[in-house]
Motif scaffolding. Structure first.
Motif, PDB file in Angstrom:
ATOM      1  N   THR A  29      -0.195   1.541 -12.205  1.00 25.09           N
ATOM      2  CA  THR A  29      -0.460   2.003 -13.567  1.00 25.09           C
ATOM      3  C   THR A  29       0.819   2.500 -14.228  1.00 25.09           C
ATOM      4  O   THR A  29       1.082   2.220 -15.393  1.00 25.09           O
ATOM      5  N   ASP A  30       1.620   3.239 -13.450  1.00 27.84           N
ATOM      6  CA  ASP A  30       2.825   3.846 -14.037  1.00 27.84           C
ATOM      7  C   ASP A  30       3.986   3.753 -13.058  1.00 27.84           C
ATOM      8  O   ASP A  30       4.120   4.570 -12.147  1.00 27.84           O
ATOM      9  N   ILE A  31       4.822   2.749 -13.228  1.00 22.42           N
ATOM     10  CA  ILE A  31       5.931   2.537 -12.290  1.00 22.42           C
ATOM     11  C   ILE A  31       6.952   3.674 -12.396  1.00 22.42           C
ATOM     12  O   ILE A  31       7.634   3.998 -11.421  1.00 22.42           O
ATOM     13  N   VAL A  32       7.024   4.319 -13.550  1.00 26.22           N
ATOM     14  CA  VAL A  32       7.995   5.405 -13.759  1.00 26.22           C
ATOM     15  C   VAL A  32       7.686   6.582 -12.830  1.00 26.22           C
ATOM     16  O   VAL A  32       8.587   7.174 -12.234  1.00 26.22           O
ATOM     17  N   GLU A  33       6.405   6.878 -12.684  1.00 25.30           N
ATOM     18  CA  GLU A  33       6.012   7.993 -11.822  1.00 25.30           C
ATOM     19  C   GLU A  33       6.461   7.746 -10.377  1.00 25.30           C
ATOM     20  O   GLU A  33       6.985   8.645  -9.704  1.00 25.30           O
ATOM     21  N   ILE A  34       6.299   6.500  -9.916  1.00 23.36           N
ATOM     22  CA  ILE A  34       6.683   6.166  -8.537  1.00 23.36           C
ATOM     23  C   ILE A  34       8.204   6.141  -8.406  1.00 23.36           C
ATOM     24  O   ILE A  34       8.757   6.620  -7.412  1.00 23.36           O
ATOM     25  N   ALA A  35       8.864   5.631  -9.410  1.00 22.61           N
ATOM     26  CA  ALA A  35      10.334   5.616  -9.401  1.00 22.61           C
ATOM     27  C   ALA A  35      10.882   7.038  -9.294  1.00 22.61           C
ATOM     28  O   ALA A  35      11.795   7.314  -8.504  1.00 22.61           O
ATOM     29  N   LYS A  36      10.310   7.940 -10.067  1.00 22.93           N
ATOM     30  CA  LYS A  36      10.773   9.333 -10.051  1.00 22.93           C
ATOM     31  C   LYS A  36      10.490   9.994  -8.698  1.00 22.93           C
ATOM     32  O   LYS A  36      11.305  10.778  -8.195  1.00 22.93           O
ATOM     33  N   SER A  72       0.821  -1.206   0.000  1.00 24.98           N
ATOM     34  CA  SER A  72       0.000   0.000   0.000  1.00 24.98           C
ATOM     35  C   SER A  72       0.860   1.264   0.000  1.00 24.98           C
ATOM     36  O   SER A  72       0.416   2.315  -0.447  1.00 24.98           O
ATOM     37  N   PHE A  73       2.114   1.132   0.482  1.00 22.93           N
ATOM     38  CA  PHE A  73       3.008   2.297   0.439  1.00 22.93           C
ATOM     39  C   PHE A  73       3.601   2.506  -0.955  1.00 22.93           C
ATOM     40  O   PHE A  73       3.969   3.613  -1.322  1.00 22.93           O
ATOM     41  N   GLY A  74       3.702   1.410  -1.693  1.00 16.33           N
ATOM     42  CA  GLY A  74       4.429   1.482  -2.963  1.00 16.33           C
ATOM     43  C   GLY A  74       3.556   1.690  -4.173  1.00 16.33           C
ATOM     44  O   GLY A  74       4.047   1.744  -5.296  1.00 16.33           O
ATOM     45  N   THR A  75       2.244   1.799  -3.967  1.00 18.39           N
ATOM     46  CA  THR A  75       1.370   1.950  -5.126  1.00 18.39           C
ATOM     47  C   THR A  75       0.941   3.402  -5.332  1.00 18.39           C
ATOM     48  O   THR A  75       0.174   3.701  -6.236  1.00 18.39           O
ATOM     49  N   VAL A  86       7.906  -8.772 -18.171  1.00 17.12           N
ATOM     50  CA  VAL A  86       7.293  -7.622 -17.504  1.00 17.12           C
ATOM     51  C   VAL A  86       8.364  -6.864 -16.718  1.00 17.12           C
ATOM     52  O   VAL A  86       8.466  -5.633 -16.786  1.00 17.12           O
ATOM     53  N   ALA A  87       9.175  -7.628 -15.988  1.00 21.92           N
ATOM     54  CA  ALA A  87      10.245  -7.018 -15.193  1.00 21.92           C
ATOM     55  C   ALA A  87      11.227  -6.274 -16.093  1.00 21.92           C
ATOM     56  O   ALA A  87      11.622  -5.135 -15.804  1.00 21.92           O
ATOM     57  N   LEU A  88      11.589  -6.913 -17.182  1.00 24.17           N
ATOM     58  CA  LEU A  88      12.552  -6.309 -18.114  1.00 24.17           C
ATOM     59  C   LEU A  88      12.012  -4.995 -18.680  1.00 24.17           C
ATOM     60  O   LEU A  88      12.718  -3.979 -18.739  1.00 24.17           O
ATOM     61  N   ARG A  89      10.750  -5.000 -19.058  1.00 18.89           N
ATOM     62  CA  ARG A  89      10.118  -3.789 -19.588  1.00 18.89           C
ATOM     63  C   ARG A  89      10.158  -2.667 -18.558  1.00 18.89           C
ATOM     64  O   ARG A  89      10.457  -1.515 -18.879  1.00 18.89           O
ATOM     65  N   MET A  90       9.863  -3.004 -17.305  1.00 21.55           N
ATOM     66  CA  MET A  90       9.827  -1.968 -16.270  1.00 21.55           C
ATOM     67  C   MET A  90      11.228  -1.443 -15.957  1.00 21.55           C
ATOM     68  O   MET A  90      11.410  -0.248 -15.739  1.00 21.55           O
ATOM     69  N   VAL A  91      12.208  -2.338 -15.924  1.00 17.04           N
ATOM     70  CA  VAL A  91      13.597  -1.901 -15.708  1.00 17.04           C
ATOM     71  C   VAL A  91      14.012  -0.954 -16.844  1.00 17.04           C
ATOM     72  O   VAL A  91      14.628   0.094 -16.611  1.00 17.04           O
ATOM     73  N   TYR A  92      13.642  -1.293 -18.042  1.00 11.07           N
ATOM     74  CA  TYR A  92      13.960  -0.476 -19.221  1.00 11.07           C
ATOM     75  C   TYR A  92      13.349   0.921 -19.099  1.00 11.07           C
ATOM     76  O   TYR A  92      14.021   1.939 -19.296  1.00 11.07           O
ATOM     77  N   GLN A  93      12.068   0.955 -18.718  1.00 11.17           N
ATOM     78  CA  GLN A  93      11.368   2.248 -18.597  1.00 11.17           C
ATOM     79  C   GLN A  93      11.932   3.096 -17.458  1.00 11.17           C
ATOM     80  O   GLN A  93      12.117   4.303 -17.609  1.00 11.17           O
ATOM     81  N   VAL A  94      12.179   2.442 -16.322  1.00 15.75           N
ATOM     82  CA  VAL A  94      12.645   3.196 -15.149  1.00 15.75           C
ATOM     83  C   VAL A  94      14.068   3.706 -15.380  1.00 15.75           C
ATOM     84  O   VAL A  94      14.393   4.851 -15.049  1.00 15.75           O
ATOM     85  N   TYR A  95      14.922   2.870 -15.967  1.00 15.43           N
ATOM     86  CA  TYR A  95      16.310   3.277 -16.242  1.00 15.43           C
ATOM     87  C   TYR A  95      16.334   4.574 -17.054  1.00 15.43           C
ATOM     88  O   TYR A  95      17.128   5.479 -16.807  1.00 15.43           O
TER      89      TYR A  95
END
Lengths: 243, 303
Positions: free
Chosen positions: B172-179, B140-143, B224-233
């Motif tokens: 929905t958007d892991i990039v937003e949370i990463a940033k 719940s903290f990470g979403t 899925v993991a690879l795609r997210m690592v790619y986007q976040v990087y």
């Protein structure tokens, strides 16, 4: 624990939905009756845990019941097939506590590990009584094998189609024994532990991730906190479990 | 000679391969099988302020090319981890370990991180804001970007060591949370935690897991993991640790090309207890096959 390759030497149906596999290969990590192995099944991700029915220096016997997709696929395995096995898992039964007349109680797929246990107890000069419970006579297996070890054998079926009609608990004369060993479905083990006034130990079954203590997938609650069925178990003393 | 070394938040690793939290315990089961010093590092079992008994069993279910788990952060609590498990780890592993931390409130995270930050063996704190198997905490903290950032900010205030936030893919958007985590001071990000899934028992027509849902892991989640690592990087400047279904040296290289500085191996440890060792052993061969002389040089090479 040791990762080994076992070759399937013999594979046959011994009762309804129940199959026996004899496998040859390294069994050096098996040191106690009641230990189990984790078998890798081609096409499935997780290994499957099976108790060891018997073993010698050349190989081991596994008996399994068809319960899901994995065991269904296993029924098609043919002689000569090589299986990737994590061998010698868990702690097994404590033979030193048996007393002269131990009681062994097995229910369905819980019967196999009691065979090796019975063999070792008999070799130690103990007079074992074995109570085997099944749903119906088509499911009964290993009655003759236990008799051949010299044990007293009582077969129970739920529908009364063979032996004593009813639950294994109906056929257990605890007062004639000093100690009991049991393996079978959880409700059976719970009933045994609450009825038996004598000390004993039970072998538990649980869905496992790894089988060697890494994932915490198979915990059971004990008086000293949660313990791993695969690592601290699968055999637990009756008194240790919090049902 | 190939060079497998990488640097993660200023700490040199002999190779980028780490065992993932929850699949390696505190290392003891594996140290009995092989010398775990061959690993870059490992992230130990998710640790909470108080001991946790975990969820009811069954906690595990098979899936196509993977598995579900709903263990529920069973662990002895931070005090016991520091008193008993860390000295145990000292006997079997010489390099810094990653301390995986979970909590049910911001103050839980802060307290546990502060205690583990002071332990000499701990190299990094991996703050798990993404466990799907507990109620009222974890995922719940990470979403949400705001709560992920809040945990990051508060933990950073009490830690001297690098703080890595472990992200959930169930967003929905892991990039937003990463940033948001980067903006709040995170030193690194690890992704992905498990994907929320479930299975039914056809005989009972009910969920197979009493917890109802479980976290999906294994080779099924690798793309899925690879795609997210790619986007976040692409979106952040801090290092990314890639994980999710990694099972071979080739998977490690693929993750690194997508942007991972280090790579964690999870479920593979459960089906092959030698998985991490085998991957490390096989890395030089795979590197030679793809003309890689230094792993550090290929990080993000796919971009």
């Amino acid at each position: 624990m040791k990762q080994v390759i076992w070759e399937l030497k013999e594979h046959r149906q011994i009762a309804k939905n129940t199959y026996l596999m004899r496998l040859s290969g390294d069994t050096s990590s098996l040191v106690n009756p009641g230990q189990f192995v984790e078998v890798s099944l081609p096409g499935f991700y997780l290994r499957r845990p099976f108790s060891v029915c018997d073993y010698d220096e050349f190989g081991a016997t596994l008996i399994y019941k068809v319960l899901g997709q994995g065991t269904k696929a296993m029924t098609r395995y043919e002689k000569g097939m090589k299986l990737d096995v994590l061998c010698g898992l868990g702690n097994g039964f404590d033979l030193s506590k048996s007393g002269q007349k131990p009681l062994l109680v097995g229910g369905g797929a819980g019967v196999p590990p009691l065979y090796r246990l019975c063999k070792e107890l008999t070799n130690m000069g103990r007079q074992a009584t074995v109570v085997l419970g099944f749903n119906t006579k088509e499911e009964v297996f290993f009655e003759q094998e236990f008799l051949a070890l010299g044990a007293e054998v009582i077969v129970c079926t739920m529908d009364g189609s063979k032996g004593v009609k009813g639950l294994v608990t109906d056929a257990c004369a605890f007062e004639n024994h000093s100690y009991f060993y049991a393996c079978g479905p959880l409700p059976m083990l719970k009933a045994l532990c609450s009825l038996a006034k004598i000390p004993g130990e039970v072998s538990l079954e649980e869905r496992m991730g790894c089988g060697f203590g890494a994932c915490m997938g198979c915990a059971v609650m004990t008086k000293t906190g949660p313990q791993r069925v695969c690592k601290e178990g699968p055999v637990f003393h009756k008194e240790a479990l919090v049902w | 000679m190939v060079n497998t070394q990488v640097s993660l938040c200023g700490i040199r690793l002999k190779n980028p391969v780490m065992a993932a939290s929850g699949t390696f315990g505190f290392g003891q089961e594996f140290a009995r099988l092989y010398d775990i010093n061959c690993l870059g590092s490992f992230s130990f079992k998710g640790t909470t302020l108080h001991k946790r008994d975990g969820n009811p069993t069954p906690r595990i279910a098979e899936t196509p090319c993977g598995m579900l788990n709903a263990v529920g952060l069973q662990n002895p609590g931070v005090e016991k981890v520091i008193e008993e498990e860390l000295p145990g780890i000292a006997k079997i592993f010489n390099a810094p370990v990653m301390a995986n931390v979970s909590g049910f409130s911001v103050s839980d995270y802060v307290w546990v991180c502060e205690l583990l930050d002071q332990c000499e063996q701990v190299g990094w704190l991996e703050v798990n804001v993404s466990c799907p198997n507990v109620h009222g905490g974890g995922m719940s903290f990470g979403t949400q970007a705001s709560s992920a950032a809040e945990v990051t900010r508060e933990v950073k205030k009490v830690c001297k060591k690098p703080v890595i936030i472990k992200l959930s893919p169930n967003v929905t958007d892991i990039v937003e949370i990463a940033k948001a985590c980067e903006g709040a001071g995170a030193d690194g990000l690890s992704l992905i935690n498990t994907l929320l899934g479930m299975r039914l028992n056809l005989k009972t027509r009910k969920p197979l897991l009493p917890f109802v849902t479980g976290g999906l892991s294994g080779p099924a989640v690798f793309p899925v993991a690879l795609r997210m690592v790619y986007q976040v990087y692409k979106a952040v400047k801090i290092p990314v640790i890639g994980m999710g279904g990694v099972s071979s040296a080739e998977d490690v290289i693929e993750m690194m090309l997508a942007g991972a500085t280090a790579v964690q191996v999870g479920s593979a440890n459960l089906v092959n207890p030698y998985a991490c060792r085998d991957i490390v052993k096989d890395l030089p061969r795979a590197m030679a096959e793809y003309n890689i002389t230094s792993l550090e040089q290929i990080i993000g090479g796919a971009h």
